[in-house]
Design an enzyme around this catalytic site. Structure first.
Site, PDB file in Angstrom:
ATOM      1  N   LYS A  63      34.354  50.643  40.678  1.00  0.00           N
ATOM      2  CA  LYS A  63      35.707  50.443  41.222  1.00  0.00           C
ATOM      3  C   LYS A  63      36.246  51.753  41.809  1.00  0.00           C
ATOM      4  CE  LYS A  63      36.143  46.642  38.042  1.00  0.00           C
ATOM      5  NZ  LYS A  63      36.969  45.757  37.244  1.00  0.00           N
TER       6      LYS A  63
ATOM      7  N   GLY B 190      38.484  43.797  32.443  1.00  0.00           N
ATOM      8  CA  GLY B 190      39.232  45.003  32.074  1.00  0.00           C
ATOM      9  C   GLY B 190      40.222  44.787  30.950  1.00  0.00           C
TER      10      GLY B 190
ATOM     11  N   HIS C 121      35.214  40.002  44.885  1.00  0.00           N
ATOM     12  CA  HIS C 121      35.668  40.356  43.525  1.00  0.00           C
ATOM     13  C   HIS C 121      37.122  39.907  43.357  1.00  0.00           C
ATOM     14  CE1 HIS C 121      36.812  42.715  40.042  1.00  0.00           C
ATOM     15  NE2 HIS C 121      35.517  42.839  39.784  1.00  0.00           N
TER      16      HIS C 121
ATOM     17  N   GLU D 134      39.528  41.312  42.237  1.00  0.00           N
ATOM     18  CA  GLU D 134      40.494  42.357  42.612  1.00  0.00           C
ATOM     19  C   GLU D 134      40.695  42.420  44.127  1.00  0.00           C
ATOM     20  OE1 GLU D 134      38.790  45.574  40.341  1.00  0.00           O
ATOM     21  OE2 GLU D 134      39.352  44.533  38.510  1.00  0.00           O
TER      22      GLU D 134
ATOM     23  N   GLU E  78      32.956  35.746  36.763  1.00  0.00           N
ATOM     24  CA  GLU E  78      33.879  36.724  36.186  1.00  0.00           C
ATOM     25  C   GLU E  78      35.242  36.077  35.951  1.00  0.00           C
ATOM     26  OE1 GLU E  78      32.434  40.981  36.942  1.00  0.00           O
ATOM     27  OE2 GLU E  78      33.944  40.479  38.421  1.00  0.00           O
TER      28      GLU E  78
END
Ligand code: PGA
Length: 263
Positions: free
Chosen positions: A11, A186, A95, A97, A180
Site C-alpha cells: 500500500k 486492516g 482493491h 481501497e 477480501e
C-alpha cells in the site's frame, strides 16, 4: 495442482530506499520456499528499486494499480507497458481501497469519488493487464453491511461478472482472484477460515460458469488480516490457493512465516 501464491501489498508505505532495504532483507528468508509463488507490490516509485533487489530471486515484483490505456493525457496514471519495463509481473486490480469501499479507513465522504473505481474500470484494467501478458490480481469482497444483509455471494458474483465477462478462457485461467471481505482488511478481524473457504468456492464456481477449464486453473487467494498465526488454517482449505497480505507483509519474519505456511 494449483501452485500457491502469496502476495504482499505494501500500500502507501515505505520510501523507495526503505522498500529496497526491506526487500533485500526478505530475499534470504524466502529462498528456501520454492514450492510457492511470491510477489511484493510496493508503491510505483519503489518498483525500480525492487526490480534490482529481487532480480534472480524467487520473489516477483508486483504493482498496486494500473491505467488501461497506453499513454496520453491521464495525469497521475501509469500504463501496463511502463510497469512491464520495470519487471512487474503481477498487478492488483480493483482493491477495495481503490473501489472506495473502505472498511476501517476514515475517509471524508467528499473524497470517496477520488478512489471510486467501478466494475467497468476494473474490467478495462484487467483486459489491459492480460493484453500485456501480466497477471492481474482481481480483488472482490463485500462490506459489513452487505454481509449482514445476506448479500455476500451476490456481491461477489456481480463483481466477478463485471470484471471478467468477455474474457477468453485462456486468459481467465491466468487471472488470480483475491477474496477480501472489506470488513476484514486492516481491522485485525479475519474471516473464519471455513467461511473464507466457502466464499472462495463460490468464486471458483462463478469462474467455472464462464469456462470449466478456467474454474479448475484459477487461483483464488484470501486477504484480510492474514498473519503467521492464521495462515496455516486458511491455506489448508481446499479452495484457498494463498493470500493477499497487507500489514503482515511489511515485516520480513512475519511474511516469511506466512509464505512458509503456503509452501
Ligand atoms: P491486511 O490488508 O492484511 O492489512 O488486512 C490486506 C489487503 O488489503 O490486501
Amino acid at each position: 495442482m494449483r501452485r500457491k501464491l502469496v502476495v504482499g501489498n505494501w500500500k502507501m508505505n515505505f520510501t523507495a530506499s526503505a522498500a529496497s532495504k526491506i526487500a533485500e532483507e526478505m530475499v534470504p528468508k524466502m529462498a528456501e520456499f520454492t514450492s510457492v509463488d511470491i510477489s511484493l507490490c510496493p508503491t510505483f516509485l519503489s518498483i525500480p528499486g525492487l526490480e534490482i533487489a529481487l532480480k534472480g530471486t524467487n520473489i516477483a515484483v508486483g504493482a498496486q494499480d494500473v491505467f488501461w490505456l497506453e499513454s496520453g493525457a491521464f495525469t497521475g496514471s501509469i500504463s501496463a507497458t511502463m510497469l512491464k519495463e520495470h519487471g512487474v509481473q503481477y498487478v492488483i486490480v480493483g482493491h477495495s481501497e481503490t473501489r472506495g469501499r473502505f472498511g476501517k479507513l476514515d475517509t471524508p465522504e467528499d473524497t470517496v469519488l477520488y478512489f471510486a473505481e467501478t466494475d467497468r474500470t476494473v474490467s478495462l484494467k484487467i483486459s489491459a493487464v492480460l493484453a500485456h501478458a501480466l497477471i492481474p490480481i482481481l480483488c472482490v469482497g463485500e462490506t459489513l453491511s452487505e454481509r449482514e444483509a445476506g448479500l455476500t455471494d451476490e456481491v461477489i458474483r456481480k463483481q466477478i461478472h463485471g470484471a471478467l465477462d468477455g474474457t477468453s478462457p485462456d486468459h481467465l485461467a491466468i487471472v488470480v482472484i483475491a477474496y477480501e471481505p472489506v470488513w476484514a482488511i486492516g481491522t485485525g478481524k479475519t474471516c473464519d477460515a471455513s467461511e473464507a473457504d466457502r466464499v472462495c468456492g463460490v468464486i471458483r464456481a462463478t469462474i467455472e460458469g464462464l469456462s470449466s477449464d478456467a474454474g479448475l486453473a484459477v487461483r483464488v487467494l484470501y486477504g484480510g488480516s492474514v498473519k503467521a498465526a492464521n495462515a496455516p488454517e486458511l491455506f489448508g482449505k481446499a479452495n484457498i490457493d494463498g493470500g493477499l497480505v497487507g500489514g503482515a507483509s511489511m515485516i520480513p519474519d512475519e511474511f516469511a512465516a506466512i509464505v512458509k505456511a503456503a509452501n
